[in-house]
Scaffold this active site. Structure first.
Site, short mmCIF file in Angstrom:
data_model
loop_
_atom_site.label_atom_id
_atom_site.label_comp_id
_atom_site.label_asym_id
_atom_site.label_seq_id
_atom_site.Cartn_x
_atom_site.Cartn_y
_atom_site.Cartn_z
CG ASP A 116 -2.07 0.89 1.12
OD1 ASP A 116 -2.41 1.27 -0.01
OD2 ASP A 116 -2.66 1.23 2.16
CG HIS A 123 -4.31 10.51 2.22
ND1 HIS A 123 -5.37 10.42 3.10
CD2 HIS A 123 -3.44 9.53 2.59
CE1 HIS A 123 -5.15 9.42 3.96
NE2 HIS A 123 -3.99 8.87 3.67
CD GLU A 189 -6.33 4.67 4.31
OE1 GLU A 189 -5.62 3.88 3.66
OE2 GLU A 189 -5.87 5.45 5.18
CD GLU A 191 -5.41 2.68 -0.47
OE1 GLU A 191 -4.54 2.09 -1.13
OE2 GLU A 191 -5.38 2.83 0.76
CG ASP A 223 -6.07 -0.10 3.22
OD1 ASP A 223 -6.19 -1.26 3.63
OD2 ASP A 223 -5.13 0.64 3.50
NE ARG A 227 -8.31 6.50 9.14
CZ ARG A 227 -7.55 6.26 8.07
NH1 ARG A 227 -6.31 5.84 8.20
NH2 ARG A 227 -8.05 6.42 6.87
CD GLN A 230 -3.55 4.07 10.54
OE1 GLN A 230 -4.75 4.05 10.30
NE2 GLN A 230 -2.68 4.66 9.73
CE LYS A 243 -4.03 1.91 7.13
NZ LYS A 243 -4.72 2.75 6.13
CB THR A 247 -7.73 -4.77 1.98
OG1 THR A 247 -6.89 -4.48 3.09
CG2 THR A 247 -7.51 -3.76 0.87
CD GLU A 348 -7.68 12.58 3.74
OE1 GLU A 348 -7.21 13.38 2.92
OE2 GLU A 348 -7.81 11.36 3.49
#
Lengths: 398, 398
Positions: A116, A123, A189, A191, A223, A227, A230, A243, A247, A348
């Site tokens: 990844d 970002h 996420e 991607e 993904d 948070r 993490q 994570k 996925t 975000e």
């Protein structure tokens, strides 16, 4: 263009022809090519035409096809284009058109290694501002190399797989010790994932110019990220349990040859990159994602704003001599554009939970049980045609 | 004990019987069990005895055997013990004893996901002092969870594979920009690797008590590391190219059942761990490694000093619901003891290059082209018997 009936503005028009693995009822999983609301069941068509390698389409994954390499990918594309364009093929193909709503789509390939990246400047800057408010948003290495790390290949799952809310350790900044429990800050996420077909030898870097010899195509990637887990675990060795629980990837692999018409020049890179990352024709794709949270569109991240090109990601990941294998998946990292409604994560979008997003009239920050997130995307060509990438979705269960 | 002639103090005595994959001349690779200077070619012996699943020993990897699960592993061990102990088996087995110096050992299994932990307090403290001299050596999370990350499964290689010196970006602290070139600080990491046999389902954590149901055995791991590449790249997502060029493993997989006799209680953990990491009978193994640098022993790292137990590593990596697969490899992280001559990396042995080590009369810090490193290890039981783990070696080439 094609003798097959297509809904107007279908994501899967006659120039796209993405490949995927489907299951029809109790039958063995096998490979199809999507067109409009249908797929072509490729194994019987290829057999009827006595095509070399016809049995590869009867496989339950694309890996053997991917391993054939670029000349075979191009020959297959030429064949597929003829099947849908030439009316003379109708008699052979029509009996093997299956409505896509009648099948279940499975994982399109077995993932070898999953990497990844972190290739969106918007970002990386947003995350830097949120996690390290008193420092420069971008770390010193960020514009010199495409930062990346390895993720868990064994938990890459097919679109539609339920996402169990992960439990783990998290610690509030003012707490003395961590606590254990379900993640309170479950996120997405958005991607783009690149699928490697042709392997490389150990010790032989893949140059930026050899990108298309090794990469077959792309899938959408969500993904999923916890948070809170993490934030507590990630120093000094990077994200792990935040994570690795899941996925999700989209079922249809769109070839680089189909996407090529949407290529746009890569934006300026300043400072200049080292020679192994430099190239004359580095590109991005003009892909727009759409993020639906319980049906409501909350963001439209634009891939054309990515700082690093995929060819640079592959050149970087192999420059130390690391080999790539058929089935390797490397993802772009979260795609976020410059505008607030172009951000590719809820971290975000809600500015770490401080600025809730309105979803179906409710104020929302992170994912609740029962929430469903669907990411779709299409590439736009210079002539305005759209090439659909399909969608990837998942629902949070406790 | 056994009717087979054994050299005195052989690492592979009659209670060990590790499994590996060998090639004899032009013949197909298949599975053997090591004993003394020989191996037993298992496929023909199992066939002659009409054993269920005899064909699994004719496979070129252990994966199918590993997938059978613990009852089959135990039954196989019982069978192997009888083969070497009962004189009545001599007639069947003896024609299939092959001298180990006549075969080439290959990768014993296909690696699914590769995870690397960081479970030695002495190692983590040493690295903390070297990399962050002005801060606490251990980061706040270190004693609450076994810190780990995913490595590259596709570049795990068999012992004896040449190690090409990796190139990459590195930046001196006082330089303005990074430069590209061969790593100047190429290093080893002495580790123990755990091999998963029985898979787990997505969403189902593996408890500390279920460790032996999922893990078949261990291999030695040398996690080659390019310290200069790692130092520049590793924030914020962890090590990537500094590690991904190669990880070497030993050819013989020693079963947990064979190792059990060397189990010792885990040292005290303070602060107390969260309940999912707690257990009544957490253990380490009394394994001593020996690191030979161009033939000279430079270190003897002791595994019994590890802070985290392997059962805790597996419980942690799956507590978020991540599934494990047959062939997953998770390694302990560098094994370093409290004494200077027990450090498991040259970074630590040479204190980041400041205190060179004398090797064959020369002052040395990191690896030069042509250097060969061999890591061997044995476990010691309460009665003083030694259970050998074999060795893993590699030579640096430009």
């Amino acid at each position: 263009m094609t003798w097959i009936d297509l809904p107007e503005d279908s994501p899967f028009g006659p120039d796209n022809l993405p490949l995927g693995v489907f299951r029809l009822g109790d039958e063995e999983p096998r490979i199809g090519a999507a067109i409009g609301d249908h797929l072509i069941d490729l194994a019987p068509v290829a057999s009827a035409q006595m095509l070399d390698g016809a049995q590869l389409f009867a496989e339950p994954s694309l890996n053997k096809f991917l391993a054939l390499g670029r000349p075979a990918w191009q020959a297959t594309r030429t064949w597929l284009l003829e099947l849908v364009r030439n009316t003379s093929e109708r008699e052979t193909v029509e009996p093997h058109l299956i409505r896509r709503d009648a099948v279940t789509m499975l994982m399109p390939f077995e993932v070898a290694d999953y990497v990844d990246f972190y290739a969106s400047e918007h970002h990386a800057s947003n995350v830097g501002k949120l996690f390290r408010p008193d420092a420069e948003p971008l770390l010193p290495n960020w514009k010199h190399l495409p930062v990346g790390y390895h993720g868990r290949a064994g938990t890459v799952v097919a679109s539609g797989t339920d996402i169990l809310r992960p439990s783990g350790q998290r610690k509030a900044p003012d707490a003395d010790a961590p606590t254990f429990g379900p993640s309170q800050r479950l996120d997405i996420e958005v991607e783009l994932g690149y699928v490697v077909g042709t392997p490389s030898a150990l010790g032989q870097p893949v140059s930026v110019d050899a990108f298309k010899d090794h990469v077959y195509g792309v899938v959408l990637v969500n993904d999923w990220s916890a948070r809170d887990i993490q934030a507590w675990e990630y120093v000094p060795l990077g994200p792990f349990l935040g994570k690795s629980f899941a996925t999700s990837i989209s079922p249809w692999v769109v070839s680089l040859d189909a996407l090529e018409a949407s290529a746009v020049p890569l934006g300026r890179q300043d400072p200049a990159v080292l020679p192994y990352l430099a190239g004359e024709n580095l590109t991005n794709f003009d892909i727009t994602f759409e993020v639906r949270w319980n049906g409501e569109v909350v963001s439209r991240p634009p891939y054309r704003t990515m700082y690093w090109s995929a060819a640079q990601m592959l050149a970087h990941l192999s420059v130390n001599g690391a080999s790539v294998r058929t089935g390797d998946l490397f993802a772009s990292g979260t795609v976020s554009g410059p505008e607030p409604d172009q951000r590719g994560s809820f971290l975000e979008l809600s500015w770490a939970g401080r600025e809730p997003v309105t979803v179906n009239g409710e104020q929302r920050t992170f994912l609740l049980d029962g929430d469903e997130v669907t990411i779709s995307a299409f590439a736009t060509t210079a002539t305005g045609t759209r090439i659909g990438l399909g969608e990837v979705s998942g629902r949070i269960v406790p």
